[in-house]
Design a protein around this motif. Structure first.
Motif, PDB file in Angstrom:
ATOM      1  N   TYR A 311       0.833  -1.206   0.000  1.00 25.42           N
ATOM      2  CA  TYR A 311       0.000   0.000   0.000  1.00 25.42           C
ATOM      3  C   TYR A 311       0.871   1.261   0.000  1.00 25.42           C
ATOM      4  N   ALA A 312       1.945   1.237   0.771  1.00 21.64           N
ATOM      5  CA  ALA A 312       2.796   2.431   0.834  1.00 21.64           C
ATOM      6  C   ALA A 312       3.533   2.641  -0.491  1.00 21.64           C
ATOM      7  N   ALA A 313       3.950   1.558  -1.127  1.00 14.68           N
ATOM      8  CA  ALA A 313       4.646   1.698  -2.417  1.00 14.68           C
ATOM      9  C   ALA A 313       3.701   2.270  -3.465  1.00 14.68           C
ATOM     10  N   ALA A 314       2.455   1.847  -3.418  1.00 14.77           N
ATOM     11  CA  ALA A 314       1.469   2.382  -4.355  1.00 14.77           C
ATOM     12  C   ALA A 314       1.247   3.863  -4.097  1.00 14.77           C
ATOM     13  N   GLU A 315       1.047   4.203  -2.842  1.00 12.34           N
ATOM     14  CA  GLU A 315       0.806   5.595  -2.495  1.00 12.34           C
ATOM     15  C   GLU A 315       1.979   6.481  -2.886  1.00 12.34           C
ATOM     16  N   MET A 316       3.168   5.966  -2.687  1.00  5.92           N
ATOM     17  CA  MET A 316       4.375   6.729  -3.011  1.00  5.92           C
ATOM     18  C   MET A 316       4.392   7.155  -4.472  1.00  5.92           C
ATOM     19  N   HIS A 317       3.842   6.297  -5.339  1.00  2.00           N
ATOM     20  CA  HIS A 317       3.860   6.601  -6.768  1.00  2.00           C
ATOM     21  C   HIS A 317       2.458   6.883  -7.303  1.00  2.00           C
ATOM     22  N   ASP A 318       1.582   7.280  -6.399  1.00  2.00           N
ATOM     23  CA  ASP A 318       0.256   7.761  -6.796  1.00  2.00           C
ATOM     24  C   ASP A 318      -0.549   6.687  -7.537  1.00  2.00           C
ATOM     25  N   CYS A 319      -0.295   5.446  -7.185  1.00  4.47           N
ATOM     26  CA  CYS A 319      -0.985   4.321  -7.820  1.00  4.47           C
ATOM     27  C   CYS A 319      -1.978   3.705  -6.836  1.00  4.47           C
ATOM     28  N   ASP A 320      -2.831   2.853  -7.362  1.00  2.00           N
ATOM     29  CA  ASP A 320      -3.653   1.996  -6.526  1.00  2.00           C
ATOM     30  C   ASP A 320      -3.042   0.602  -6.524  1.00  2.00           C
ATOM     31  N   VAL A 321      -3.358  -0.153  -5.493  1.00  2.00           N
ATOM     32  CA  VAL A 321      -2.872  -1.531  -5.472  1.00  2.00           C
ATOM     33  C   VAL A 321      -3.952  -2.420  -4.897  1.00  2.00           C
ATOM     34  N   THR A 322      -4.065  -3.602  -5.454  1.00  2.00           N
ATOM     35  CA  THR A 322      -5.025  -4.580  -4.981  1.00  2.00           C
ATOM     36  C   THR A 322      -4.306  -5.890  -4.716  1.00  2.00           C
ATOM     37  N   PRO A 323      -4.006  -6.175  -3.449  1.00  2.00           N
ATOM     38  CA  PRO A 323      -3.439  -7.489  -3.142  1.00  2.00           C
ATOM     39  C   PRO A 323      -4.571  -8.477  -2.894  1.00  2.00           C
TER      40      PRO A 323
END
Lengths: 425, 425, 425, 425
Positions: A311-323
């Motif tokens: 989640y933090a990696a996604a936020e860092m690059h303004d992305c969404d993530v779905t695990p």
């Protein structure tokens, strides 16, 4: 047709020729049903009758299932079997009712893996004509032998003085940790007093029996999709939200999740794919990964940490993530008391020259879902190893087993089951 | 004491012997005040009378300020000057009222840097006895010369036919981008029609004048503190929240902030410190960094991205983070019209053999706060360069200037100021 | 069949219906050859006669080429054309010999891209029946129009008072930067005094002409394969050499390559794929990326830095890495003198209402290989833009051009070519 | 002065008031020598006579050593002791010769740590007046008690029927893993048949004895310096070689070193410092880190992997790197036979209410160098724990011990030593 006990090798070789991957064991289920009917049992629960549909994991999409269903139909599998196993419901449970006595279970796994079997003339299945006929798929872990042993044990119990109820669980999708939970919750495991499962080989030669493993790893498989925004990498990289950078940051930090004081953990990202072209900021990247732990709690610690990293990696690059957790299995150890019973039985057997009390398993197995349920209900469970000479490692194109070990497997298991009925719960 | 114009070299060398870093220019302010009183001006606003206290940036802690205040007191600086400059209020503004006419400003910076001056006998300040007497500090950027030029220009204007108001801003803390905004908002800049500022050298030899720079970089300095939780790295690494990992992740991703389609950006982490011992998970790590942009908007884009990186890196490792902007400056270009005036004036001057219309500046300068304010109010501003032979680069221990260039600086600036009064706004 | 000039729209729409990607323009080449024969030129060099085989870049594998060759054969393309263009040799050069005078070149690109064209009824190609018939491929950049303009210009010159030699280069594989160098070195460019190229649109509306672009980005595409060693991620992660970690480290550090003082650089990793399963340490990961620079030197700086990052990331994780440059193009600007000629010609033309001297291009184009060669031999080159109303951006599924602009393109180019013969070199 | 046995608490409190960190135990050594002389032993080897100079690790620079030497001189430590311990040679060995019999050793550690002791009136050392008088340093691990026990045991053996040779090793610099190897190779350990060492507390209450620990972690401390090249971060970031980026890449990948199938590993970077200013590309960054392993081989695996990460990270950013191993210690377990002897002895003792056979240690201790050497020569070694009620964790400002446990320590150790002489080797 003759007794299974005289056809163990023949049966195993037939299954070897027709490996089917997880949730696609249509032909395999069909053949097991035929043999069960020939042996004669009191109840046969096929597919959706044997499983809890909602508890299945890692079920492939219909487009991956259907070709295997069609192939099974063409191979002559009965429509009623196909109907009950369709849409990811392979597997079968057989019940033998023999009066008063304990309820004893045996779990047998039945799926192959996606690997092209060796065509080397030195590879025995090739030399002796039972190499896989499903190109790109192979019984490279011995489950073909497990099926033969399971059928042989059932037949042996039927012909024995066993009293009580004997239930054999032919479980699908072990390799992808998909079927264990569904079978554990399918109803037939309720009330089981003793549960056995067995695996061939795992570096134990023919003649060795391990009475019960311990320390399988708890495990969870995940797929993770990062979604950002594409942009022209030359003209306006700042207009993108770079899923590639998010994924790279996540991977680096996933492997760096702190080791835990309570014991061993594992994390891996084993597959990655995404992006469209070298001059486009990647919009979508998909990862496949897993976490493991020496205990269920350690696996869950690692999964929680991994999710925070994602989640933090996604936020860092303004992305969404779905695990998405695709499948998982807990850690459950064999019960010492049942291990002792198996050890005692094995020591007296013809062909057994070494009995090991226990070994640390070190990998994962979704039989733990069944073992956990039995133990929670007050029963005992043991996962034993039946040695077999195997020329190369499991999951390699030249894996093979020693057919001699099949009879040993039947003997150990049927004697252990019989011994349970003598002891009563 | 004789006129400044005959003491330009002597004055510059005196300031060179006593470099004081940003917000600590107590002695420097005191000496400027003395010279202003000797020249005779209509108003002298010292320290807190010249600055907007709340707009100061990068002011050091009292324990860093006080030793310099004490040193200045011991050197004989007057109590009233010390009182007005205490607590980070160095600097002074001088006003010359000469009747009707435009309000013309000149901004002069006055701070040294923390660098040990070369003791090499080939280094002229060492050879000729005016090496820094404040060990570990040095006028390595030419601000000592700027002060001499500023005083000389004031004296020249006083003795000229100039009509209007001439205001000289001796601004503190340029090197740390701390004083520009406070002086821009101090009141004396209001109503300025023409604003000049000048820098010696910057790779231009004696005899060259650049009429006005353009494209200084907008800039922001930050300090960033990651706070996690310590733990024993051998016994229980999982019990920590690792500020070291958070910082490393942040640094990697800071440098990878996407380049922007609108122009040049910069990001740097130049200092790091933290953690306590090799066997302890680091609890606190502090970074010092900066972002720049070809425009103020590009700098702000980079700062926003950096902040997102920082917060996400902290979250990833369960830490807190506090980014603090210490100082900043916008991008502002010289006005072409005022550049033309400077160029025309410079072309006729003795000692000037090359006049360059404009150069791209490429670094940052907080004079842009003053220029921006003047331009917003309808005035014109130009930041010019006065060439000087310098043996080595600015900000090196063997930096020195050519004293001949001081007189050229006075001539260019005083003629340009005079020309403004001729043109009227 | 009537003159090209009356069929510009019709021709463009025909090419629009049959987009072929780089090095697979078999049908396109065949159709151009037919038109050239109809127009009547002095020499037609097809495929391998027009290109330097060894200088081709980004040529796909035979299995990607052959289906397109077969489709072209079925569509009736002549065997001699197919033979000369097979194995990645599409493209054709036409030569018109008209006595004494300068050698003037025109470069025309001809490939489509892999994108599914919109089936929206509001999309004109759909509404008017000339939507792509090659599903998944599209002329979404205007090269269909370029071909029509190129043929129209050739016809116009043939019918003009032009003296000298006129050579039209129908270059393949521009979108993948694969064909420019091969055509630059194919022999026909030798001795060219004036070289033109043109692009439709790029945000310029119908009626605007840009006389010559400057600052295209130098660019290199790369594929990068990391090779490590697989291992069981649960049992023995230490026995692997993790290509996934190597790739993630490389990606993070690639984006963090230092910005350069000399100007703009770009780096991107746009595609990634690799690994086999979540429980296996990844053995192989492949990346596709690119670097760009405002100058060729800046691109090469970035490529060198990227390669160092790649090799070090591989070494860090005990992997091997193979970076392969797939294609590249230098930065070359239009010559001001030729831009002036184009501008002067355009200003007088019917339908042209705005002439822009020059714009910064900001992306990459492999015509720079041809321009560079001409300039090195003392010739002049200009890459001009012919405005066209386009409803959406280039490289989008609803891209379209205004057919009115085709005639403007023919007029500007043919007048410019004619003007060259008047001026003589 | 009375016997040690009556002064155990008093002695421990005296040492508590004067903590000295590793290699700076000048006063401590001097006081131990006085007590040894009072007790009367056959040989006293001080400092450089007791240590192998070349095998010392983590010795501080002279400027860190000398203030402590001077303080000890002022406190009245004898010149001959200071001479022999100067330059990082603290420590002392005492030998008691008592005729025929085994050679029995006891290792005692003696250093404090750098931590400010609590001034809370509830903290017993504060309340009872024996708080540290060396501000910023503290006996926060119980080594003050170890010294008292060591002296008491020596006195007890002297007054016993022990026959053989008894050697007590007062080892310096345990906390920084610096002194163990030097004492192991100092000569006095040669021929030792039985070696004991003891630690107070570690979560065991007064009355508990652990007969011998197992599984201490093998460990290595490192300092790592990255050296690049500075450059102006705004003007020319490309001219630098960024040690900050190298360090960040190294840290990220260090924590991601693969877990090992053979058992537990640890890696940590606990300290970082470097760079000069926010606008300068960092030229030098220094890290302090450590690696550990459940076995010496696992520690060495991790160290080798870490070094590969470090070198590759440096190369990636064009920097140099120098990793230096500051100190290390192997994993060595207590011998079961000697554990049994200790257990048997302890069970009979007054004040001992619980005897634990063994515990897993989980941290590192450089006594393992001595144990390893003894075991390699055929001797037996055990590291036992003597319980003590401690209000807070070791290495906290409010750590304290229960003085009652000192006598238990003397009893267990002296009885165990005596028992060795009864058994003979």
């Amino acid at each position: 047709m003759s007794d299974v006990r005289h056809r163990l090798s023949e049966l195993r070789r037939e299954f070897h020729r027709h490996p089917e991957p997880g949730w696609r064991e249509f032909r395999t289920t069909g053949r097991i049903v035929s043999e069960l009917e020939r042996i004669g049992v009191d109840e046969i629960a096929i597919g959706r009758d044997a499983l809890e549909t909602d508890a299945r994991m890692a079920v492939p999409d219909p487009e991956e299932l259907d070709p295997w269903l069609n192939r099974a139909r063409e191979a002559g599998v009965r429509p009623d079997v196909l109907e009950k196993t369709a849409d990811g419901h392979t597997g079968v449970v057989a019940v033998l009712e023999r009066g008063e006595g304990p309820r004893v279970g045996l779990r047998v796994d039945m799926d192959g893996i996606s690997m092209r079997e060796s065509a080397d003339p030195d590879h025995r299945p090739t030399a002796e004509g039972f190499r896989s006929e499903h190109d790109g798929y192979m019984h490279a872990c011995g489950h073909d032998g497990h099926i033969a042993i399971g059928l042989g044990t059932l037949e042996a119990i039927k012909n024995s003085e066993f009293t009580g109820t004997f239930v054999v669980f032919f479980q699908p999708a072990e390799e992808i940790s998909g079927g264990g939970k569904a079978m554990a919750e399918g109803g037939y495991l309720d009330g089981v007093d003793y549960l056995f499962a067995a695996h061939l080989g795992l570096d134990n030669p023919t003649g060795t029996v391990v009475a019960g493993i311990e320390k399988p790893l708890a495990m969870a498989h995940l797929t993770v999709t990062f979604e950002g925004a594409s942009a022209h990498a030359g003209k306006a990289p700042n207009e993108g939200a770079n899923a590639m950078q998010a994924a790279a940051t996540a991977i680096q930090n996933a492997y760096a999740i702190p080791r835990h004081s309570d014991g061993m953990t594992r994390v891996n990202v084993g597959r990655i794919e995404g992006g469209t072209a070298s001059n486009v900021i990647a919009e979508e990247i998909t990862l496949e990964g897993e976490v493991r732990g020496e205990t269920t709690a350690l696996m869950e610690y690692t999964r929680t940490e991994l999710e925070r990293v994602l989640y933090a990696a996604a936020e860092m690059h303004d992305c969404d993530v779905t695990p998405r957790v695709i499948s998982e299995s807990p850690r459950v150890d064999s019960d010492p008391a049942l291990r002792d019973l198996v050890g005692a039985v094995a020591r007296g057997l013809n062909g057994v020259d070494s009995v090991v009390e226990s070994v640390e398993f070190g990998v994962s197995e979704d039989v733990t879902y069944l073992m956990e349920r039995v133990q929670e209900d007050g029963g005992l469970a043991s996962y034993l190893l039946v040695g077999t000479d195997h020329p190369t490692n499991h999951h390699t194109p030249t894996f093979d087993i020693d057919d001699e070990s099949l009879e040993i497997g039947v003997s150990v298991l049927s004697d252990a089951v019989l011994e349970c009925s003598r002891r009563r719960p």
